[in-house]
Design a protein around this motif. Structure first.
Motif, mmCIF file in Angstrom:
data_model
loop_
_atom_site.group_PDB
_atom_site.id
_atom_site.type_symbol
_atom_site.label_atom_id
_atom_site.label_comp_id
_atom_site.label_asym_id
_atom_site.label_seq_id
_atom_site.Cartn_x
_atom_site.Cartn_y
_atom_site.Cartn_z
ATOM 1 N N ASN A 78 -1.606 -6.509 -17.825
ATOM 2 C CA ASN A 78 -1.016 -7.490 -18.730
ATOM 3 C C ASN A 78 -0.793 -6.851 -20.101
ATOM 4 N N LEU A 79 0.471 -6.617 -20.449
ATOM 5 C CA LEU A 79 0.832 -5.991 -21.718
ATOM 6 C C LEU A 79 1.241 -7.018 -22.772
ATOM 7 N N SER A 80 1.146 -8.295 -22.461
ATOM 8 C CA SER A 80 1.746 -9.349 -23.286
ATOM 9 C C SER A 80 1.177 -9.457 -24.692
ATOM 10 N N GLU A 81 -0.058 -9.021 -24.923
ATOM 11 C CA GLU A 81 -0.653 -9.152 -26.250
ATOM 12 C C GLU A 81 -0.635 -7.859 -27.060
ATOM 13 N N LEU A 82 0.106 -6.861 -26.584
ATOM 14 C CA LEU A 82 0.213 -5.609 -27.335
ATOM 15 C C LEU A 82 1.143 -5.774 -28.530
ATOM 16 N N ASP A 83 0.834 -5.030 -29.598
ATOM 17 C CA ASP A 83 1.721 -4.973 -30.760
ATOM 18 C C ASP A 83 2.794 -3.902 -30.562
ATOM 19 N N PHE A 84 2.443 -2.867 -29.799
ATOM 20 C CA PHE A 84 3.366 -1.749 -29.571
ATOM 21 C C PHE A 84 3.042 -1.100 -28.240
ATOM 22 N N PHE A 85 4.089 -0.735 -27.494
ATOM 23 C CA PHE A 85 3.939 -0.021 -26.228
ATOM 24 C C PHE A 85 4.926 1.132 -26.239
ATOM 25 N N GLY A 86 4.412 2.362 -26.293
ATOM 26 C CA GLY A 86 5.264 3.538 -26.399
ATOM 27 C C GLY A 86 5.550 4.195 -25.063
ATOM 28 N N VAL A 87 6.375 5.209 -25.123
ATOM 29 C CA VAL A 87 6.807 5.930 -23.924
ATOM 30 C C VAL A 87 5.628 6.546 -23.186
ATOM 31 N N THR A 88 4.589 6.981 -23.888
ATOM 32 C CA THR A 88 3.431 7.551 -23.204
ATOM 33 C C THR A 88 2.727 6.506 -22.336
ATOM 34 N N GLY A 89 2.877 5.243 -22.690
ATOM 35 C CA GLY A 89 2.339 4.167 -21.867
ATOM 36 C C GLY A 89 3.065 4.078 -20.532
ATOM 37 N N ILE A 90 4.376 4.291 -20.563
ATOM 38 C CA ILE A 90 5.154 4.286 -19.312
ATOM 39 C C ILE A 90 4.652 5.394 -18.399
ATOM 40 N N ARG A 91 4.379 6.551 -18.963
ATOM 41 C CA ARG A 91 3.877 7.671 -18.147
ATOM 42 C C ARG A 91 2.543 7.304 -17.505
ATOM 43 N N ALA A 92 1.658 6.654 -18.267
ATOM 44 C CA ALA A 92 0.373 6.225 -17.711
ATOM 45 C C ALA A 92 0.589 5.233 -16.574
ATOM 46 N N LEU A 93 1.542 4.315 -16.736
ATOM 47 C CA LEU A 93 1.825 3.332 -15.683
ATOM 48 C C LEU A 93 2.437 3.990 -14.450
ATOM 49 N N GLU A 94 3.291 4.987 -14.664
ATOM 50 C CA GLU A 94 3.877 5.704 -13.521
ATOM 51 C C GLU A 94 2.792 6.438 -12.733
ATOM 52 N N ARG A 95 1.873 7.094 -13.438
ATOM 53 C CA ARG A 95 0.760 7.781 -12.770
ATOM 54 C C ARG A 95 -0.099 6.773 -12.008
ATOM 55 N N ALA A 96 -0.327 5.620 -12.642
ATOM 56 C CA ALA A 96 -1.120 4.573 -12.001
ATOM 57 C C ALA A 96 -0.430 4.075 -10.732
ATOM 58 N N GLN A 97 0.897 3.948 -10.773
ATOM 59 C CA GLN A 97 1.619 3.492 -9.583
ATOM 60 C C GLN A 97 1.494 4.502 -8.455
ATOM 61 N N LEU A 98 1.575 5.775 -8.765
ATOM 62 C CA LEU A 98 1.396 6.807 -7.738
ATOM 63 C C LEU A 98 0.005 6.733 -7.121
ATOM 64 N N LEU A 99 -1.007 6.538 -7.963
ATOM 65 C CA LEU A 99 -2.372 6.419 -7.468
ATOM 66 C C LEU A 99 -2.534 5.140 -6.642
ATOM 67 N N ALA A 100 -1.924 4.048 -7.087
ATOM 68 C CA ALA A 100 -1.988 2.787 -6.336
ATOM 69 C C ALA A 100 -1.377 2.966 -4.950
ATOM 70 N N ASP A 101 -0.270 3.677 -4.887
ATOM 71 C CA ASP A 101 0.362 3.936 -3.590
ATOM 72 C C ASP A 101 -0.570 4.724 -2.674
ATOM 73 N N GLU A 102 -1.274 5.702 -3.248
ATOM 74 C CA GLU A 102 -2.206 6.522 -2.462
ATOM 75 C C GLU A 102 -3.393 5.709 -1.955
ATOM 76 N N THR A 103 -3.883 4.782 -2.785
ATOM 77 C CA THR A 103 -5.100 4.034 -2.435
ATOM 78 C C THR A 103 -4.795 2.717 -1.729
ATOM 79 N N GLY A 104 -3.518 2.394 -1.553
ATOM 80 C CA GLY A 104 -3.155 1.152 -0.880
ATOM 81 C C GLY A 104 -3.379 -0.086 -1.728
ATOM 82 N N THR A 105 -3.319 0.080 -3.041
ATOM 83 C CA THR A 105 -3.520 -1.023 -3.978
ATOM 84 C C THR A 105 -2.163 -1.493 -4.498
#
Length: 132
Positions: A78-105
């Motif tokens: 949930n990013l709804s209460e952030l004041d700022f979300f930068g490009v490095t956050g997208i990279r963290a989310l992309e890595r998380a998605q790859l890990l989620a795919d690996e773990t079946g989450t």
């Protein structure tokens, strides 16, 4: 006058660049507060306040990495209460998605009213991230 082609001048230039990078990495613009809840069995919600930028994105990744290795079957970010979300956050989310795919989450992202997150996630539309 020292020429930039001499080894000493290059070393001085590198030292300045490295110290500038360390300063930028060590001094985040804002704080990031993370909160984890489990509203139902098998569902984890990671909610945050503050800013996700170069200095705070590693903390976001560490939190997601821990949660995606856990026993939950769904993780909602949930990013709804952030004041700022930068490009490095997208990279963290992309890595998380790859890990989620690996773990079946299942990993879902909710931008809410955070304009910078909505804008960046809009650029990723149709990509690997599941945006609510």
């Amino acid at each position: 006058m020292t020429s930039l082609s001499t080894p000493r001048a290059l070393d001085e230039k590198r030292a300045f660049s490295v110290s500038s990078e360390k300063r930028a990495l060590g001094e985040p613009r804002g704080r990031l507060r993370l909160h984890v809840s489990r509203p139902t069995k098998g569902t984890t919600v990671v909610k945050m306040n503050g800013e996700v930028d170069l200095g705070t994105a590693p903390r976001l990744w560490e939190m997601l990495d821990q949660r995606l290795h856990g026993s939950g079957t769904t993780v909602i970010v949930n990013l709804s209460e952030l004041d700022f979300f930068g490009v490095t956050g997208i990279r963290a989310l992309e890595r998380a998605q790859l890990l989620a795919d690996e773990t079946g989450t299942d990993l879902f992202i909710f931008a809410g009213e955070c304009r910078s997150a909505r804008r960046l996630l809009g650029l990723c539309e149709g990509g690997c991230l599941k945006v609510l």
